[in-house]
Design an enzyme around this catalytic site. Structure first.
Site, PDB file in Angstrom:
ATOM      1  CG  HIS A 288      -0.229   0.017   2.543  1.00  0.00           C
ATOM      2  ND1 HIS A 288       0.214   1.174   3.140  1.00  0.00           N
ATOM      3  CD2 HIS A 288       0.107  -1.004   3.381  1.00  0.00           C
ATOM      4  CE1 HIS A 288       0.790   0.879   4.303  1.00  0.00           C
ATOM      5  NE2 HIS A 288       0.740  -0.440   4.469  1.00  0.00           N
ATOM      6  CB  CYS A 304       0.945  -3.825   5.184  1.00  0.00           C
ATOM      7  SG  CYS A 304      -0.638  -4.507   5.739  1.00  0.00           S
TER       8      CYS A 304
END
Length: 332
Positions: A288, A304
């Site tokens: 992301h 992440c």
């Protein structure tokens, strides 16, 4: 007496810092950047330099991202240079060889360009203030930019400081005015597709490989956190979602978040996951963007893989549903 001395010392230190910043800015002229060339010494230094700007732009154009373009030849620039040398099958080092420089400068376009401010650039709407805590973000209608400068810096992959340095006295208030920015546009339309993505958890990097295992793109990243470590092994891309809504799961117990209930944060470039989410085949994990491009590879990412917003968008263009993503625990 001691208090007065402390004030005087503080004033001297502040003056020294301002003088250093002014000196660095004075060197970053368009002519100096256009003429900058490596001299065979190791690339290093936290001070912005004309060579730093030119090298970062050339690497960015070649799909080997240095992260935020700020003129500093720090770790992210070094990582990008090493990866570019690997892709060109040249020896990797902290120096720029004549052969490597020739490859980079085959794209001979100027690294700076002129851009005309539009009404969309200057009119916003902009956030008056970005809340520091996630809980305070959930009531906002959108997580947009906080200023024209922030929006322009992200548009051109550069730091707000470099934008200001290249445009002394410019307030970025009026549509139609011309400003100087870096030109990161690729030389040709991008048609590459990745056959696999490799996330190196130790080096904090992301690589994209094309046909015949050719390295086609590189990005500095922030991978994982203490409270939610990144996975190991191979996952697959399950979704590519621009402008995602961020959903907080209290089970993760992120530092600084007190809520015990799920909540959502509306889309926008200052959303906690930026303006791009690439979901992976393990619940809650993805690649992301980020609202803080200057902190990529320097701060935790809640498990992440965090990239600059523009690099997340580029990866999104390389992958599709089912693309393998290999998480590497130790350097290969």
């Amino acid at each position: 007496m001691t208090f007065a001395f402390g004030l005087r010392l503080g004033a001297v230190l502040v003056f020294s810092c301002l003088a250093t910043a002014a000196s660095a800015a004075a060197k970053l002229t368009p002519d100096a950047i256009a003429a900058a060339k490596p001299d065979g010494t190791k690339i290093a230094g936290e001070d912005p330099s004309p060579l730093g700007v030119r090298l970062q732009v050339l690497l960015d154009r070649a799909h080997f991202s240095p992260g935020e373009i700020d003129g500093r030849l720090g770790e992210n620039a070094k990582k990008a240079l090493q990866a570019y040398a690997e892709a060109q099958q040249l020896p990797g080092s902290d120096t720029v060889s004549d052969e490597l420089w020739a490859k980079l400068t085959a794209d001979s376009r100027p690294v700076l360009t002129q851009y005309k401010l539009t009404a969309k650039d200057v009119d916003g709407p902009f956030l008056k203030k970005l809340p520091a805590k996630m809980e305070e973000m959930k009531g906002l209608k959108q997580l947009g930019y906080t200023s024209v400068q922030e929006a322009l810096a992200e548009k051109f992959h550069m730091s707000k400081q470099l934008l200001a340095t290249l445009n002394p006295g410019q307030r970025f208030k009026r549509a139609g005015e011309m400003i100087t920015v870096v030109d990161t546009a690729p030389a040709a339309a991008e048609t590459m597709k990745a056959q696999r993505i490799e996330v190196d958890k130790t080096r904090q990097t992301v690589k994209a490989f094309g046909d015949n295992n050719q390295l086609i793109a590189f990005y500095p990243a922030t991978v994982g956190s203490e409270e939610k470590p990144s996975p190991s092994g191979t996952l697959k891309v399950t979704e590519v979602s621009p402008n995602p809504t961020y959903g907080y799961n209290p089970d993760y117990k992120f530092k600084g978040v007190k809520s015990r209930k799920r909540f959502e944060i509306k889309p926008g470039p200052n959303n906690p996951v930026g303006n791009m989410w690439i979901g992976l085949s393990a619940e809650g994990y993805g690649i992301h963007g980020t609202p803080e491009p200057d902190r990529v590879s320097k701060a935790e990412s809640h498990g992440c893989v965090r990239l600059t917003n523009w690099d997340a968008q580029r990866i999104a263009g390389l992958v599709g549903k089912g693309t393998p993503v290999d998480f590497i625990d130790a350097p290969r």
